[in-house]
Design an enzyme around this catalytic site. Structure first.
Site, PDB file in Angstrom:
ATOM      1  N   GLU A 187       0.839  -1.197   0.000  1.00 14.95           N
ATOM      2  CA  GLU A 187       0.000   0.000   0.000  1.00 14.95           C
ATOM      3  C   GLU A 187       0.877   1.252   0.000  1.00 14.95           C
ATOM      4  O   GLU A 187       2.067   1.189   0.342  1.00 14.95           O
ATOM      5  CB  GLU A 187      -0.956  -0.012   1.186  1.00 14.95           C
ATOM      6  CG  GLU A 187      -1.896  -1.208   1.156  1.00 14.95           C
ATOM      7  CD  GLU A 187      -3.175  -1.026   1.952  1.00 14.95           C
ATOM      8  OE1 GLU A 187      -3.324   0.026   2.617  1.00 14.95           O
ATOM      9  OE2 GLU A 187      -4.021  -1.939   1.923  1.00 14.95           O
ATOM     10  N   THR A 243       2.464  -6.248  -9.332  1.00 13.26           N
ATOM     11  CA  THR A 243       3.002  -6.781 -10.582  1.00 13.26           C
ATOM     12  C   THR A 243       1.933  -7.478 -11.418  1.00 13.26           C
ATOM     13  O   THR A 243       1.246  -8.375 -10.935  1.00 13.26           O
ATOM     14  CB  THR A 243       4.137  -7.774 -10.281  1.00 13.26           C
ATOM     15  OG1 THR A 243       5.191  -7.093  -9.604  1.00 13.26           O
ATOM     16  CG2 THR A 243       4.678  -8.387 -11.568  1.00 13.26           C
ATOM     17  N   GLU A 246       8.571 -16.358  -2.557  1.00 10.31           N
ATOM     18  CA  GLU A 246       8.693 -15.103  -3.295  1.00 10.31           C
ATOM     19  C   GLU A 246      10.116 -14.566  -3.204  1.00 10.31           C
ATOM     20  O   GLU A 246      10.705 -14.131  -4.200  1.00 10.31           O
ATOM     21  CB  GLU A 246       7.713 -14.068  -2.744  1.00 10.31           C
ATOM     22  CG  GLU A 246       7.774 -12.722  -3.465  1.00 10.31           C
ATOM     23  CD  GLU A 246       6.870 -11.681  -2.839  1.00 10.31           C
ATOM     24  OE1 GLU A 246       6.484 -10.744  -3.551  1.00 10.31           O
ATOM     25  OE2 GLU A 246       6.557 -11.800  -1.630  1.00 10.31           O
ATOM     26  N   GLY A 295      32.216  -0.063 -21.691  1.00  6.21           N
ATOM     27  CA  GLY A 295      32.534   1.335 -21.960  1.00  6.21           C
ATOM     28  C   GLY A 295      31.322   2.085 -22.479  1.00  6.21           C
ATOM     29  O   GLY A 295      30.213   1.936 -21.964  1.00  6.21           O
ATOM     30  N   GLY A 296      31.520   2.884 -23.535  1.00 10.46           N
ATOM     31  CA  GLY A 296      30.426   3.680 -24.083  1.00 10.46           C
ATOM     32  C   GLY A 296      29.262   2.847 -24.559  1.00 10.46           C
ATOM     33  O   GLY A 296      28.102   3.276 -24.495  1.00 10.46           O
TER      34      GLY A 296
END
Length: 387
Positions: A129, A161, A246, A343-344
């Site tokens: 909640e 979900t 779970e 990296g990039g």
């Protein structure tokens, strides 16, 4: 002491891996991440036909009659390619099959379990909640009041979900507001998602795009009293039967992400050259990958010990908290290191490493925060309760 899977479990694992290769190539998973809020119906049906959705459904109710170990294998292998699909499977199987089989009436088992196993019914659980997540008892305000042959539910739930695709939602509410303790005030009801007065709103989030989380609003939603799941006012104790699976099955999702990171990072380290040699030849890269591999092996051992304890009907709440903690924490570290190795390219959307990081982050605070896991583990060591 034997750490091997049985021949049947190995065959099942190989079936799941073959399914993933054939039905969940990287391009398709990327498409789902960009375009889907839940696994497509045709994919869901294929998983049902292979017995994935009936994995823990007893054979007399149309399922495979397997146990927690096989379910853990399924979630781990599926989550290697897409943690969101693992999450969607768990929501239906965990909150539907496992819960109903544990505390449902014979009539409820016959009414719902076959539909879940066949892929015709989707499930969700309405617990969290807006006032708090891990503080379930303190935050819960939703109520159900008996009115004739129905209970009338009012309240709000958040971060639920797959609720937008669920046919039914196990909803936890207060049924005895005068109880001395809130642990004796709660009940669980199976709520039809099409009930008048129930509004479901999807929440945009950064992680696990291909299975949405939702906000639920209950405005005088009427539920037949025969939809009570478990025992009236004992819902907290009934709920505990779902919390440990779970936690360790979410750990299996995190483990799957870590395994995907390692696999992609190893491949990239062999193909990417710098200063005249593959970057996998550099010690710093090798150490990153060695740490990942070691973490993964340790996590897997604890995960399957937890699943085995559950399969044996033995207590596993501490182990479930431990493996949820370590698996989710390390998967984030692994994804960050994977981005460093890439990296990039690690931040480019056409590569999966950014998705691994986004998806892994969700499991550090869901279904229970890692801080609360540590509190619970500390209490199990004989220390005073910290909350």
């Amino acid at each position: 002491m034997n750490f091997d899977f049985t021949e049947e479990q190995i065959m099942f694992r190989d079936t799941v891996r073959k399914f993933c290769r054939q039905e969940l190539p990287k391009e398709y998973v990327r498409w789902m991440d960009d375009n889907c809020d839940y696994p497509p119906d045709e994919l869901w049906k294929k998983m049902a036909d292979l017995g994935f959705l009936g994995i823990q459904t007893p054979e007399e109710y149309g399922g495979a009659g397997l146990g927690p170990i096989e379910n853990t294998i399924l979630i781990e292998e599926i989550s290697k390619v897409c943690a969101a699909i693992g999450l969607a499977i768990f929501a239906t199987v965990g909150f539907g099959t496992i819960t109903i089989n544990a505390i449902g009436t014979e009539e409820q088992k016959r009414k719902y379990l076959l539909g879940i196993a066949s892929g015709d019914l989707h499930w969700a659980m309405g617990l969290t909640e807006p006032g708090g997540g891990t503080d379930i008892l303190g935050a819960l305000r939703s109520t159900a009041v008996l009115d004739g042959g129905d209970y009338v539910i009012n309240g709000q739930k958040i971060f639920i979900t797959g609720a937008h695709r669920a046919d039914y939602i196990n909803t936890i509410v207060i049924t005895d507001p005068k109880a001395a303790k809130k642990t004796k005030a709660l009940s669980i009801f199976i709520v039809d998602s099409k009930s008048p007065g129930l509004t479901i709103r999807k929440i945009k989030k950064v992680s696990n795009h291909s299975v949405s989380a939702c906000e639920l609003f209950f405005d005088n939603v009427r539920v037949p009293k025969e939809n009570l799941l478990g025992t009236l006012n004992k819902g907290w104790y009934d709920l505990l039967s779902t919390l440990n699976p779970e936690r360790f099955l979410c750990a299996a999702m995190s483990l799957g992400i870590s395994e995907a990171v390692l696999e992609d990072a190893i491949q990239y380290s062999k193909e990417r050259f710098a200063f005249g040699k593959p970057i996998g030849q550099f010690m710093v890269i090798q150490h990153m990958l060695a740490d990942m591999a070691t973490d993964i092996e340790m996590t897997r051992l604890l995960l399957y010990k937890c699943a085995w304890l559950c399969d044996q009907g033995r207590r596993n709440e501490v182990e479930a908290a431990m493996v949820k903690l370590v698996s989710s924490d390390r998967s984030v570290v692994h994804a960050c290191n994977g981005m460093e190795i890439f990296g990039g390219y690690g931040v480019c959307m056409e590569y999966d490493m950014q998705r691994y990081l986004r998806d892994s982050r969700q499991f550090t605070f869901a279904p229970i925060s890692n801080e609360m896991c540590k509190n619970f583990i500390g209490e199990s060591l004989g220390l005073p309760r910290s909350f």
